[in-house]
Each structure stands twice: as structure tokens, then as C-alpha cells.
Scaffold this motif. Sequence first.
Motif, short mmCIF file in Angstrom:
data_model
loop_
_atom_site.label_atom_id
_atom_site.label_comp_id
_atom_site.label_asym_id
_atom_site.label_seq_id
_atom_site.Cartn_x
_atom_site.Cartn_y
_atom_site.Cartn_z
N SER A 1 0.35 -3.13 6.04
CA SER A 1 -0.50 -3.03 4.85
C SER A 1 -1.64 -2.08 5.10
O SER A 1 -2.09 -1.88 6.23
CB SER A 1 -1.09 -4.40 4.49
N ASN A 2 -2.11 -1.46 4.03
CA ASN A 2 -3.43 -0.85 4.01
C ASN A 2 -3.92 -0.88 2.57
O ASN A 2 -3.45 -0.14 1.72
CB ASN A 2 -3.45 0.58 4.55
N THR A 3 -4.83 -1.79 2.33
CA THR A 3 -5.28 -2.04 0.96
C THR A 3 -6.78 -1.76 0.86
O THR A 3 -7.45 -2.36 0.02
CB THR A 3 -4.97 -3.51 0.60
N THR A 4 -7.28 -0.87 1.72
CA THR A 4 -8.71 -0.52 1.86
C THR A 4 -9.48 -1.74 2.40
O THR A 4 -8.92 -2.85 2.46
CB THR A 4 -9.39 -0.01 0.57
N GLU A 5 -10.74 -1.53 2.70
CA GLU A 5 -11.54 -2.64 3.26
C GLU A 5 -11.72 -3.77 2.23
O GLU A 5 -12.02 -4.89 2.59
CB GLU A 5 -12.90 -2.13 3.72
N GLY B 1 0.86 -1.19 0.00
CA GLY B 1 0.00 0.00 0.00
C GLY B 1 0.88 1.23 0.00
O GLY B 1 1.85 1.31 0.76
N GLU B 2 0.56 2.16 -0.91
CA GLU B 2 1.37 3.37 -1.02
C GLU B 2 0.48 4.60 -0.89
O GLU B 2 0.83 5.69 -1.27
CB GLU B 2 2.15 3.35 -2.34
N GLY B 3 -0.74 4.37 -0.31
CA GLY B 3 -1.75 5.43 -0.26
C GLY B 3 -1.44 6.53 0.75
O GLY B 3 -0.45 6.47 1.50
N ASN B 4 -2.31 7.53 0.74
CA ASN B 4 -2.13 8.69 1.62
C ASN B 4 -2.08 8.28 3.08
O ASN B 4 -1.29 8.81 3.86
CB ASN B 4 -3.31 9.65 1.46
N PHE B 5 -2.98 7.35 3.45
CA PHE B 5 -3.09 7.04 4.87
C PHE B 5 -1.78 6.48 5.44
O PHE B 5 -1.27 6.99 6.44
CB PHE B 5 -4.25 6.07 5.15
N LEU B 6 -1.24 5.46 4.82
CA LEU B 6 -0.01 4.86 5.37
C LEU B 6 1.13 5.87 5.40
O LEU B 6 1.93 5.90 6.34
CB LEU B 6 0.40 3.62 4.56
N ASP C 1 -6.22 5.19 13.81
CA ASP C 1 -7.07 6.37 13.85
C ASP C 1 -6.26 7.64 13.59
O ASP C 1 -5.41 8.02 14.41
CB ASP C 1 -7.78 6.47 15.21
N ARG C 2 -6.48 8.23 12.46
CA ARG C 2 -6.01 9.58 12.12
C ARG C 2 -6.75 10.00 10.85
O ARG C 2 -6.88 9.18 9.92
CB ARG C 2 -4.49 9.62 11.86
N ILE C 3 -7.22 11.21 10.81
CA ILE C 3 -7.86 11.70 9.58
C ILE C 3 -6.75 12.20 8.66
O ILE C 3 -6.02 13.14 9.01
CB ILE C 3 -8.89 12.79 9.90
N VAL C 4 -6.59 11.51 7.54
CA VAL C 4 -5.55 11.86 6.57
C VAL C 4 -6.25 12.29 5.29
O VAL C 4 -7.03 11.53 4.73
CB VAL C 4 -4.62 10.65 6.30
N THR C 5 -5.97 13.52 4.86
CA THR C 5 -6.77 14.07 3.76
C THR C 5 -6.00 14.15 2.44
O THR C 5 -6.52 14.65 1.44
CB THR C 5 -7.33 15.45 4.16
N GLN D 1 3.22 -1.62 -4.34
CA GLN D 1 1.87 -1.13 -4.71
C GLN D 1 0.96 -2.36 -4.89
O GLN D 1 1.33 -3.27 -5.61
CB GLN D 1 2.10 -0.35 -5.99
N PRO D 2 -0.20 -2.40 -4.23
CA PRO D 2 -0.99 -3.65 -4.26
C PRO D 2 -1.79 -3.91 -5.53
O PRO D 2 -2.16 -5.04 -5.79
CB PRO D 2 -1.95 -3.50 -3.08
N ILE D 3 -2.10 -2.87 -6.30
CA ILE D 3 -2.90 -3.08 -7.52
C ILE D 3 -2.15 -2.46 -8.71
O ILE D 3 -1.23 -1.67 -8.50
CB ILE D 3 -4.34 -2.49 -7.38
N PRO D 4 -2.55 -2.79 -9.94
CA PRO D 4 -1.75 -2.32 -11.07
C PRO D 4 -1.62 -0.80 -11.15
O PRO D 4 -0.58 -0.27 -11.54
CB PRO D 4 -2.49 -2.87 -12.29
#
Length: 508
Positions: free
Chosen positions: A136-140, A40-45, A230-234, A70-73
Motif C-alpha cells: 500500500s501507499n495511501t499517503t501519510e 494505491g495507484e500513485g506515481n510512487f508505487l 526511499d526514491r524520489i519519484v516525480t 484505488q483507495p479513494i473515489p
Amino acid sequence: MSTPKQQLNRDFLEKNLLGKELAPFTAEILDYPEKIIQFGEGNFLRGFVDWMVHQLNKQSLFQGRVVVAQPIPSGRVAELNQQDGLYTLILRGTQDGQVVDQREIITSISRGLDPYTQWQEVLKCAENPAIEYVVSNTTEAGIAYNPADRSSDQPPVSFPGKLTAYLYHRYQHFQGDATKGMVILPCELIDRNGDNLKRVVLQLAAEWNLPLQFQEWLTKANHFLNTLVDRIVTGYPAKEMAQLQEELGYTDQNMDTGEIFHLWVIEGDAALGERLPFTKAGLNVKWVKDMTPYRTRKVRILNGAHTSTVAVAYLAGIDLVRDAVHDQKVGQFLKQAVFEEIIPTLDLEKSELQQFAAAVLERFDNPFIDHKWSDISLNSTSKFEARVMPSLKKYFEKQRVLPKRMTFSLAALFALYYGTEIRDNKLVGHRNGKEYFVQDDLPKLEFFRDVWQKYEKAELSLEQAVAGILTRFWPQEAQELPTLASEVAFYLQDILNSGIVSSLEKCS
Ligand SMILES: NC(=O)c1ccc[n+]([C@@H]2O[C@H](COP(=O)([O-])OP(=O)(O)OC[C@H]3O[C@@H](n4cnc5c(N)ncnc54)[C@H](O)[C@@H]3O)[C@@H](O)[C@H]2O)c1
Ligand SMILES: O=P(O)(O)OC[C@@H](O)[C@@H](O)[C@H](O)[C@H](O)CO
């Protein structure tokens, strides 16, 4: 006129920023060895775990970096690599009554890998004894069993498939050495994320006919931990970018933003807490025996407040969470939902819950965080199921009547998902004469479209449409809560006739 700015990268950092306000550290931390692999390379992590590892490194408490797969193409590892893994994180809010605006260049990411073109490189990481942690964080949607995954796939499609292949490679490389197991810390917001990930990995190992000794190694040598984040990441601050570039003096395509508050609850023993000394570094990380109460409190109150208000606020023409808190009618709806309908259903200490909820409302009101309802609305049907429906059911169990606001929020959700056309895999809705686009799993959107097409052709009454949607998404609740369909239909009819703002009076 502003002069063109150079892009943030290691060379720019070392020549211009090191040791200064945005980079208060020495070059040493840029070369720490890789110790974590992150899916996972998203904003949250990047605004949470990678920020924490950076804080550890600044205090020489971990001395390790994160290699990101990166988990998806589609993804952003190429953008990360263009900046040598560097990015600016802006954390803003109020702390003890003071305005805080922290800006720092985060250095914990060593490089990004695209498993779809670099699978052998990913597997090479499994051969590195120093890489002992998986994050990891690959969404729900990420921790899911995919029957099509095969051990020979390069790579398997699902995240658990990739992890199973990764762990098997490690097992083979170290010939089953029990000291080479991994500590696995998933951050997905599903219940007992570690247990669920382990279950799917074991299922795949069995289906792929991998040796029984490997399955035993998976269980005995590896630790799949349950965690709650828990953290709001925008994310990327697109609207402010021009000004921020002027202030910072460089461009940064990976910039991330979030609030100051953070909490990571990890179910694991104290010895692991010693190996990952977040708490010692002053971070709000709790190692606990049972994370369930923390998860229930956070998901029902914070995420529940978001998901039960999202359709109401958005349809009322409000785009940001903060503005909904201040809106007389929607703000009241949000507060009544939390204090009168969610908190009474939780079997936890009431004054502590009220304090938590009050703090959540303050976080929603953060003047520096533009949290968009349209972002929160992504995949609202499954979020409603996990984050709101349990409160609605519990309330009914206790009071024998349905909670007005939770029921209204379901009607509002159906109004948000009112559309008879799908374009680019999104359902087209209308707000104040303008189109908006609902994002959810395509089959779900197609179901809504078909129902509303039949309703418009008078092939279904509104009550039948509502009953059909409830049966499709919540068959058990549709049966067990006898008045749910009629009450949702009553509110929905009013929303469609009079508009959401006026309808809110029906449930105040
Ligand atoms: N942003 C927040 O405030 C916040 C806070 C707490 C938890 N979270 C959780 O983090 C998740 C991601 O949020 P983000 O803000 O980083 O979003 P993002 O869009 O920046 O990142 C999403 C990540 O998930 C991956 N992904 C998406 N669909 C996937 C799938 N089907 N299988 C595997 N991987 C997939 C993407 O590749 C990417 O790495 C959310 O689902 C949320 O539950 C977010
Ligand atoms: O991130 P999502 O899309 O799963 O949910 C939207 C918000 O409820 C969520 O991001 C919260 O802000 C977050 O969970 C706070 O820790």
C-alpha cells in the motif's frame, strides 16, 4: 510535423516493442498470475514496488503480477486499464560518474480495480490463494482510524477499513486456515507503518464485533511488516511529453519518472526475504531486524531537508529543489540546516550520517529530476511535525538554545501559509505579486486564514498570531520551548518587512 502516435497498450507492445530496448523481455511475463494486491495507484508505487516486481519477473524470480485497487473515489485505475496496466518508467541520474537514462515499459500491473464500483471484484481477490501479499501507499493520511467505517460498507471509506473487510472475507472463505494469511507491506512514510496499520485493523475488527477467532487469525497468520521506502519519484513528465512521444513512438498517459537511487528497508525475517527475492535480483532491498535507524536517518535528513527548506526556497522565488541547492543563500541555508542542526541531533555514527547527507545533496542536485517545491509543500504542517520538529526539539535539549535555521524555517512556513482567502479548498498566498495556492487539510487552512484576517484587522499582534498558531499545532512545544514564539515572531516580522532573501542573513 509529427504524425499522431498510437497509445501504449498490450497489442502495441507485442507488435512493436517486445524484445527491443524498451521491452527487453518475452511475452510470458505479461501473463503471470496475480500474487499481490496493491492499495494505491500513485506515481510512487508505480516507480518503486511495481518496478521492482517487474525486475523480479524479468529474472523469473517471482512470476507474479499486481492487481491494483484505488483507495479513494478519485484516481487513475481507468487510465491504467486503458493501457492494459502498462506504462513507461524513466529513471535518470548519474551513477558512478556516468549519466544514466533508463527507459523501460513496466509490465507488473495486471489490472486496476475501483472499489467504489467493483468492491465485489476486490473481495474476489481475497478468495485467490495465490494472492499472498498486500502492498500500500495511501499517503501519510491513509493509515488512519475512521470511526464511521462499517463492515457492511461497500467499501469502507478508509484504507484500514477496506483491508479489514478484505482480510475478513479471506478468513471466511478459507475458514480460518492459518496458511492463508497475508504478508502486508505498507509503504506509507509514517513511523512503524506496519504496526500502525495492524493496530487500526485490529481496532476495527473489535469494533465491528468480528469473531475473536478472526482477530486471532489476524495476529497469528498475517505478517504486518514495518518498511521504509526511499526514491524520489516525480511522476508524469508533462513538460517533456511532446519530445518523449517523438522519441518513444507512442503516447503514454501513465508515464512515470524518478531517480536511479532506491532503497527499501523491510523489518522481517530472512524466510520472507527468500519468498520475495528482491535482493537476489540485485535490488537495494534490506531485510533487517530493526528499521528504526534507517527511518530516523532518512526522514530527519532527506525529508527534513525538504520540509525545512520548502517555504524558504519557494518564497525566494525558486521552483525546483536542484536550483535551491545551487542558490548561494538558500543552498547555504539548506546545508547549514542539515550539517549544523539536524546531524548533531542524531544518535548515529557521525561520519556515516555525513556521507548519507552528502549523497542526499547529490540526489537533490540530479540534473534530470525536476522536483518541485510546490509538490513538496503539500501538507507541510504535518510534515513539519514529523520531519523537522523532532530535530528542533532535540537540538534544544542538547544545546539549550533553539537552532536558528529550524526556527527560521518555521517562521518561513507561517509566511508561506500567510493568506486571508480560501479558494477551492486552498489558501491563497502571494509571491512576487502573483497568487499561489497552499494545500493542506481544510480546517488547518481555515485556522491560518482566520488568524491572518484578525492580524490584518489589528485584532491580534504578530506575536499573538504566532503564539496562537503554535498553540494550535504544537501545544507541547509552545509550552516547553519558552522562547519559540518570540523567536519565530522575530524572524517572521523580518520576512514580512524585508522579504525572505534579505531575512536569511539573520540566521546565517
Ligand atoms: N513521490 C516520492 O518521491 C515519494 C517517495 C517516497 C515516499 N513517497 C510517499 O508516497 C506518497 C504518495 O506519493 P505519490 O508520489 O505516489 O503521490 P500520488 O498523488 O501519485 O498518489 C497518491 C496515492 O495516495 C492515495 N491517497 C491520497 N489520499 C488518500 C487518503 N486520504 N486515503 C487513502 N489513500 C489516499 C491516492 O489514491 C493515490 O493512490 C506520499 O505521501 C509520500 O509520503 C513519495
Ligand atoms: O512525498 P512527500 O510529499 O511525502 O514528501 C516530499 C519529499 O520529501 C519526498 O517525496 C521525498 O522525495 C521522498 O521521501 C524520497 O524518498
